[in-house]
Design a protein around this motif. Structure first.
Motif, PDB file in Angstrom:
ATOM      1  N   LYS A 133     -18.462 -45.955  13.114  1.00 58.90           N
ATOM      2  CA  LYS A 133     -17.897 -45.482  14.252  1.00 58.90           C
ATOM      3  C   LYS A 133     -17.435 -44.044  13.996  1.00 58.90           C
ATOM      4  CE  LYS A 133     -14.633 -46.311  17.919  1.00 58.90           C
ATOM      5  NZ  LYS A 133     -13.541 -46.997  18.626  1.00 58.90           N
ATOM      6  N   ASN A 134     -17.784 -43.045  14.732  1.00 58.98           N
ATOM      7  CA  ASN A 134     -17.603 -41.817  14.800  1.00 58.98           C
ATOM      8  C   ASN A 134     -16.328 -41.480  15.923  1.00 58.98           C
ATOM      9  OD1 ASN A 134     -17.155 -38.960  15.466  1.00 58.98           O
ATOM     10  ND2 ASN A 134     -19.216 -38.578  15.204  1.00 58.98           N
ATOM     11  N   LEU A 135     -15.193 -41.612  15.403  1.00 54.72           N
ATOM     12  CA  LEU A 135     -13.901 -41.727  16.335  1.00 54.72           C
ATOM     13  C   LEU A 135     -13.880 -40.370  16.982  1.00 54.72           C
ATOM     14  CD1 LEU A 135     -11.574 -43.206  13.626  1.00 54.72           C
ATOM     15  CD2 LEU A 135     -12.142 -44.263  15.778  1.00 54.72           C
ATOM     16  N   VAL A 136     -14.180 -39.239  16.600  1.00 54.11           N
ATOM     17  CA  VAL A 136     -14.043 -37.952  17.291  1.00 54.11           C
ATOM     18  C   VAL A 136     -15.094 -38.073  18.513  1.00 54.11           C
ATOM     19  CG1 VAL A 136     -14.240 -35.614  17.449  1.00 54.11           C
ATOM     20  CG2 VAL A 136     -13.002 -36.838  15.485  1.00 54.11           C
ATOM     21  N   GLY A 137     -16.387 -38.319  18.158  1.00 53.68           N
ATOM     22  CA  GLY A 137     -17.496 -38.479  19.016  1.00 53.68           C
ATOM     23  C   GLY A 137     -17.204 -39.379  19.991  1.00 53.68           C
ATOM     24  N   HIS A 188     -13.593 -29.791  25.203  1.00 54.44           N
ATOM     25  CA  HIS A 188     -14.288 -31.019  25.671  1.00 54.44           C
ATOM     26  C   HIS A 188     -14.106 -32.484  25.258  1.00 54.44           C
ATOM     27  CE1 HIS A 188     -17.216 -27.695  27.407  1.00 54.44           C
ATOM     28  NE2 HIS A 188     -17.271 -27.445  25.913  1.00 54.44           N
ATOM     29  N   HIS A 189     -12.909 -32.597  24.392  1.00 55.17           N
ATOM     30  CA  HIS A 189     -12.527 -33.588  23.881  1.00 55.17           C
ATOM     31  C   HIS A 189     -11.285 -34.110  24.793  1.00 55.17           C
ATOM     32  CE1 HIS A 189     -14.883 -34.042  20.098  1.00 55.17           C
ATOM     33  NE2 HIS A 189     -14.947 -32.714  20.310  1.00 55.17           N
ATOM     34  N   ASN A 190     -11.055 -33.381  26.007  1.00 52.60           N
ATOM     35  CA  ASN A 190      -9.903 -33.795  26.799  1.00 52.60           C
ATOM     36  C   ASN A 190      -8.720 -33.500  25.950  1.00 52.60           C
ATOM     37  OD1 ASN A 190     -11.560 -34.444  28.915  1.00 52.60           O
ATOM     38  ND2 ASN A 190     -11.796 -36.623  28.177  1.00 52.60           N
ATOM     39  N   PHE A 191      -8.590 -32.465  25.365  1.00 52.95           N
ATOM     40  CA  PHE A 191      -7.285 -32.279  24.565  1.00 52.95           C
ATOM     41  C   PHE A 191      -6.831 -31.080  25.260  1.00 52.95           C
ATOM     42  CE2 PHE A 191      -5.464 -29.855  20.632  1.00 52.95           C
ATOM     43  CZ  PHE A 191      -4.854 -30.752  20.355  1.00 52.95           C
ATOM     44  N   GLU A 192      -5.400 -31.424  25.818  1.00 50.26           N
ATOM     45  CA  GLU A 192      -4.644 -30.348  26.729  1.00 50.26           C
ATOM     46  C   GLU A 192      -3.499 -30.151  26.312  1.00 50.26           C
ATOM     47  OE1 GLU A 192      -3.655 -28.022  29.404  1.00 50.26           O
ATOM     48  OE2 GLU A 192      -5.574 -28.760  29.462  1.00 50.26           O
ATOM     49  N   GLY A 217       1.628 -36.343  22.710  1.00 55.02           N
ATOM     50  CA  GLY A 217       2.007 -35.656  21.199  1.00 55.02           C
ATOM     51  C   GLY A 217       3.076 -34.394  21.675  1.00 55.02           C
ATOM     52  N   ILE A 218       3.778 -34.172  20.647  1.00 58.33           N
ATOM     53  CA  ILE A 218       4.831 -32.763  20.664  1.00 58.33           C
ATOM     54  C   ILE A 218       4.416 -32.096  19.416  1.00 58.33           C
ATOM     55  CG2 ILE A 218       6.919 -32.008  20.637  1.00 58.33           C
ATOM     56  CD1 ILE A 218       7.665 -34.293  22.729  1.00 58.33           C
ATOM     57  N   ILE A 219       4.175 -30.901  19.597  1.00 59.29           N
ATOM     58  CA  ILE A 219       4.406 -29.954  18.719  1.00 59.29           C
ATOM     59  C   ILE A 219       5.510 -29.075  18.785  1.00 59.29           C
ATOM     60  CG2 ILE A 219       3.222 -27.793  17.544  1.00 59.29           C
ATOM     61  CD1 ILE A 219       0.618 -28.964  18.524  1.00 59.29           C
ATOM     62  N   ILE A 220       6.486 -28.953  17.675  1.00 58.11           N
ATOM     63  CA  ILE A 220       7.645 -28.228  18.061  1.00 58.11           C
ATOM     64  C   ILE A 220       8.381 -27.411  16.850  1.00 58.11           C
ATOM     65  CG2 ILE A 220       8.893 -30.302  17.282  1.00 58.11           C
ATOM     66  CD1 ILE A 220      11.117 -29.694  19.544  1.00 58.11           C
ATOM     67  N   ILE A 221       8.714 -26.433  17.187  1.00 56.99           N
ATOM     68  CA  ILE A 221       9.622 -25.583  16.061  1.00 56.99           C
ATOM     69  C   ILE A 221      11.137 -25.974  16.444  1.00 56.99           C
ATOM     70  CG2 ILE A 221      10.464 -23.163  15.373  1.00 56.99           C
ATOM     71  CD1 ILE A 221       7.814 -22.001  16.397  1.00 56.99           C
ATOM     72  N   ILE A 266      -4.381 -36.530  14.336  1.00 53.00           N
ATOM     73  CA  ILE A 266      -3.592 -37.759  14.311  1.00 53.00           C
ATOM     74  C   ILE A 266      -4.034 -38.399  15.768  1.00 53.00           C
ATOM     75  CG2 ILE A 266      -1.277 -38.320  15.037  1.00 53.00           C
ATOM     76  CD1 ILE A 266      -0.352 -36.179  13.149  1.00 53.00           C
ATOM     77  N   LEU A 267      -4.342 -37.723  16.902  1.00 58.31           N
ATOM     78  CA  LEU A 267      -4.817 -38.437  18.061  1.00 58.31           C
ATOM     79  C   LEU A 267      -6.226 -39.089  18.299  1.00 58.31           C
ATOM     80  CD1 LEU A 267      -2.731 -35.942  20.584  1.00 58.31           C
ATOM     81  CD2 LEU A 267      -2.183 -38.470  20.012  1.00 58.31           C
ATOM     82  N   TYR A 268      -7.262 -38.182  17.492  1.00 57.83           N
ATOM     83  CA  TYR A 268      -8.302 -38.531  17.538  1.00 57.83           C
ATOM     84  C   TYR A 268      -9.222 -39.246  16.569  1.00 57.83           C
ATOM     85  CZ  TYR A 268      -8.541 -35.970  22.049  1.00 57.83           C
ATOM     86  OH  TYR A 268      -8.445 -35.337  23.411  1.00 57.83           O
ATOM     87  N   LYS A 269      -8.445 -39.062  15.295  1.00 54.61           N
ATOM     88  CA  LYS A 269      -9.061 -39.606  14.103  1.00 54.61           C
ATOM     89  C   LYS A 269      -8.564 -40.879  13.543  1.00 54.61           C
ATOM     90  CE  LYS A 269     -11.668 -35.225  12.780  1.00 54.61           C
ATOM     91  NZ  LYS A 269     -11.542 -34.187  11.646  1.00 54.61           N
TER      92      LYS A 269
END
Length: 333
Positions: free
Chosen positions: A47-51, A90-94, A124-128, A308-311
């Motif tokens: 299975k291609n997880l990203v695809g 195109h991967h719905n990554f907002e 998800g949260i990216i943070i300094i 982390i989210l897609y793979k």
């Protein structure tokens, strides 16, 4: 590699039908599903997880960055994350940007609390993290549900992180001083406090390396910001003998207000990068700076979150030290 498209062609059906059967999502006739899964097994399809994530719902990531006096730093970090957002649109990554004042950690914690307790959907949260302990306390109840990536300041050993080794960068700046100054020459060190991210470890690394090599230090002198430092540096240039200058914070703001004549024959080393530091290097006021690639740091933070989210890397914790480099006039681009 066997793909969903190839399986669809072999069975004379649509790729969507193949994807539904493999992912167990949506209606597929029983006999059709059995044929698909049988062929999948025979051909050792992986299975291609990203695809497969292309058809998934949008992933919502909040990036909590900081606004500092160094606009270059702020913008480059944002641009790095925006680049990832564009690459994976195109991967719905907002990615939703939240920027707060570097000198107001309470502003960051307040907004973070409001978003987490609202009805907002968050993947998800990216943070300094400006206030590490408080941020971790706020995020702990959500760690099973929300994926986290920290930048600059590591939150926890079980949370993925990217950032430079600021302490090591400070030591590298001191190494330049050690190699260029003679044994009897002194370096003036001005400490403009802790910005909660880099300035304190920069200074600690610089001082420790100087002590290790027995470099003569004048200071460090604790000052109260830019104006106080300008006045103090002018006084020291007029009244004390030293050959080098190191300032851990606001160096570009301070040095651009000092006459070039006063800085002649002074070895000026600093940490960090920005448009004004670049200009001061070109004017041969700053000899060198040790800085991390801020754009790449932001870009890699976004890449880690995507992985982390897609793979499906839920259990894998990444701890990446971003690259730093010595920037001099000869290699300035």
């Amino acid at each position: 590699m066997v793909t969903q498209k190839k399986i669809a062609e072999m069975l004379g059906i649509s790729r969507t039908t193949v994807a539904r059967a493999i992912n167990n999502s949506g209606y597929v006739k029983r006999e059709t599903k059995e044929k698909i899964l049988e062929l999948v097994s025979e051909m050792s399809y992986e299975k291609n997880l990203v695809g497969s994530s292309l058809a998934s719902k949008k992933k919502i990531i909040y990036s909590f960055l900081v606004n500092s006096k160094n606009i270059y730093y702020t913008n480059e970090m944002k641009n790095g994350i925006r680049k990832i957002k564009e690459e994976y649109k195109h991967h719905n990554f907002e990615v939703i940007e939240i920027s707060t004042d570097i000198n107001k950690p309470e502003e960051q914690t307040k907004i973070l609390k409001e978003i987490l307790t609202s009805s907002a959907y968050i993947d998800g949260i990216i943070i300094i993290p400006l206030d590490k302990k408080e941020i971790l306390k706020i995020l702990n109840p959500y760690r099973e549900k929300i994926k986290l990536v920290s930048i600059g300041i590591k939150l926890d050993k079980n949370i993925s992180h990217i950032g430079p080794n600021y302490y090591k960068d400070g030591k590298l700046a001191a190494s330049l001083v050690n190699k260029i100054l003679r044994d009897d020459e002194r370096v003036l060190v001005i400490d403009n406090g802790d910005d909660r991210i880099s300035s304190k470890p920069y200074l600690d690394g610089f001082i420790d390396k100087c002590k290790e090599k027995n470099t003569k230090i004048l200071g460090p002198f604790v000052r109260k910001g830019i104006d106080d430092s300008i006045e103090f540096l002018n006084y020291m240039l007029d009244n004390e003998k030293f050959s080098g200058i190191y300032i851990n914070r606001y160096s570009q703001d301070i040095l651009q207000e000092i006459s070039k004549e006063k800085l002649l024959n002074k070895l000026v080393i600093t940490n960090g990068i920005g448009n004004r530091i670049r200009k001061l290097i070109k004017k041969e006021i700053i000899f060198a700076t040790v800085a991390d690639d801020v754009f790449q740091t932001g870009y890699m933070a976004g890449q880690i979150m995507f992985d982390i989210l897609y793979k499906d890397l839920k259990s894998e914790v990444k701890n990446i030290i971003s690259e730093s480099k010595i920037i001099l006039l000869d290699n300035l681009t």
